[in-house]
Write an enzyme that holds these catalytic residues in place. Structure first.
Site, PDB file in Angstrom:
ATOM      1  N   ASP A 128       2.255   4.018   2.910  1.00 21.29           N
ATOM      2  CA  ASP A 128       1.226   4.777   2.303  1.00 21.29           C
ATOM      3  C   ASP A 128       1.771   5.850   1.414  1.00 21.29           C
ATOM      4  OD1 ASP A 128      -1.365   5.511   1.577  1.00 21.29           O
ATOM      5  OD2 ASP A 128      -1.921   6.551   3.841  1.00 21.29           O
ATOM      6  N   HIS A 170       1.219   4.927  -2.480  1.00 25.82           N
ATOM      7  CA  HIS A 170       0.857   5.649  -3.813  1.00 25.82           C
ATOM      8  C   HIS A 170       2.258   6.283  -4.526  1.00 25.82           C
ATOM      9  CE1 HIS A 170      -3.561   5.772  -2.594  1.00 25.82           C
ATOM     10  NE2 HIS A 170      -3.030   5.602  -1.227  1.00 25.82           N
ATOM     11  N   GLU A 216     -10.954   3.948   6.858  1.00 29.72           N
ATOM     12  CA  GLU A 216      -9.821   4.735   7.162  1.00 29.72           C
ATOM     13  C   GLU A 216     -10.684   5.977   7.783  1.00 29.72           C
ATOM     14  OE1 GLU A 216      -5.940   7.430   5.684  1.00 29.72           O
ATOM     15  OE2 GLU A 216      -7.693   6.486   4.233  1.00 29.72           O
ATOM     16  N   HIS A 273      -9.488   1.291  -0.683  1.00 33.11           N
ATOM     17  CA  HIS A 273      -9.689   2.042   0.489  1.00 33.11           C
ATOM     18  C   HIS A 273     -10.968   2.097   1.401  1.00 33.11           C
ATOM     19  CE1 HIS A 273      -5.887   3.204  -1.447  1.00 33.11           C
ATOM     20  NE2 HIS A 273      -5.594   4.207  -0.412  1.00 33.11           N
ATOM     21  N   HIS A 281       0.831  -1.224  -0.172  1.00 31.28           N
ATOM     22  CA  HIS A 281      -0.163   0.086   0.039  1.00 31.28           C
ATOM     23  C   HIS A 281       0.974   1.279  -0.001  1.00 31.28           C
ATOM     24  CE1 HIS A 281      -4.009   2.039   1.106  1.00 31.28           C
ATOM     25  NE2 HIS A 281      -3.033   2.756   1.341  1.00 31.28           N
TER      26      HIS A 281
END
Length: 326
Positions: free
Chosen positions: A271, A13, A193, A190, A11
């Site tokens: 992340d 980006h 969260e 996602h 995970h």
């Protein structure tokens, strides 16, 4: 304790992995004004989730050519390998590429070149997960799914949705996930969260995913935790991100250990590392120091990540063999 531990990340980006130094260097190539993007210490300037998304988009916009994206992927994957990672997956966004005037094909080829160069140099294996951006709306997410299916690439092996979880309902993305799943792509989303446990439940009900990005809010609903266990759903946990964004006050408060102890399959990721002062090595280290996670427990998280990775059987076995000799 964890410096030499084999690691894997599911995970991250790719635009969010760009360091301030790399953003400045690439911006200079194109004469991009970065006023206000950095604080007095040179870090990305943001103070809440909305301002984080804005800073992310501004930094992402400096990447405009295949060479830029090659440098981004190469820098990220070599840094990952330097901290002991043998595998990494990155979320990619055709929307960000298109906003910079780059075709999806050129975007992916640039990233793939960086991934291959990093593998040739360090041995790390990388793959990409194409994503739609949730706050751009269901129509754009459908186009993202159609694009990845119509323009396949061997290193693009998954599909998902990222962005502002507070917008739209998972059922709005069902067609996109169906298209991607029927094409053989791995599916993740996602959820859980900034949305509560119902966000995770809705994703499971409507999207057919095998993994959930974050999913930490599931801990608030024991029945949902049991469902995650029963359905063998893997959580892509990012403790440092959750603390930085204010979900939890510190690492000891993070539900990583509680989810793991309940039998949920958990992994460790960073992340958007430069935004949160993180890295894959830092995440493993924080769990060791802040939650008392043993070396064996963290090695189990790496094996879970390899088992859940969106790769073919041959590649998975290669990674398993590397774990056995690490």
């Amino acid at each position: 304790m964890v410096a030499d531990l084999a690691k894997a990340e599911l995970h991250c980006h790719i635009e969010g992995a760009a360091s301030p130094e790399l953003v400045r260097r690439v911006a200079a190539r194109h004469g991009v004004d970065l006023s206000g993007l950095f604080d007095a210490d040179g870090a990305f300037a943001w103070h809440d989730f909305t301002s984080f998304l804005n800073a992310y988009d501004r930094a992402a916009a400096v990447f405009r050519t295949p060479e830029d994206y090659r440098d981004l992927a190469y820098t990220y994957f070599t840094s990952l390998a330097a901290e002991g990672a043998i595998y990494g997956e990155v979320f990619i966004s055709s929307d960000h590429a298109l906003a910079s005037g780059l075709s999806y094909r050129d975007y992916v080829e640039g990233l793939a070149e960086g991934i291959r160069d990093a593998e040739a140099e360090t041995g790390i294996i990388g793959r990409m997960i194409a994503t739609g951006v949730r706050h751009y709306g269901p129509d754009r997410i459908l186009v993202a799914a159609q694009t990845v299916v119509n323009e396949p690439h061997p290193l693009v092996t998954g599909f998902g949705v990222a962005g502002d979880e507070r917008m739209h309902h998972p059922r709005d993305f069902a067609d996109a996930f169906r298209i991607a799943g029927e094409a053989g792509l791995g599916l993740t989303v996602h959820a859980g969260e900034f949305g509560g446990p119902e966000s995770v439940r809705d994703a499971l009900d409507h999207l057919g995913v095998t993994r959930i990005g974050h999913g930490v809010r599931a801990i608030e609903d024991p029945d949902l935790v049991a469902r995650l266990v029963d359905e063998d759903i893997v959580l892509e946990l990012c403790p440092g991100s959750n603390v930085a964004l204010g979900l939890y006050p510190d690492i000891p408060s993070h539900p990583y250990a509680r989810l793991r102890d309940a039998g949920v399959r958990v992994t460790v990721s960073s992340d958007d590392p430069p935004y949160f002062g993180s890295s894959i090595g830092a995440e493993y280290g924080w769990l060791a120091d802040g939650q008392g996670q043993s070396r064996a427990a963290l090695a189990e998280a790496t094996r879970t990540a390899i088992d859940a990775a969106f790769v073919d059987a041959e590649t998975r076995q290669r990674l398993i063999n590397r774990l056995a000799t690490a």
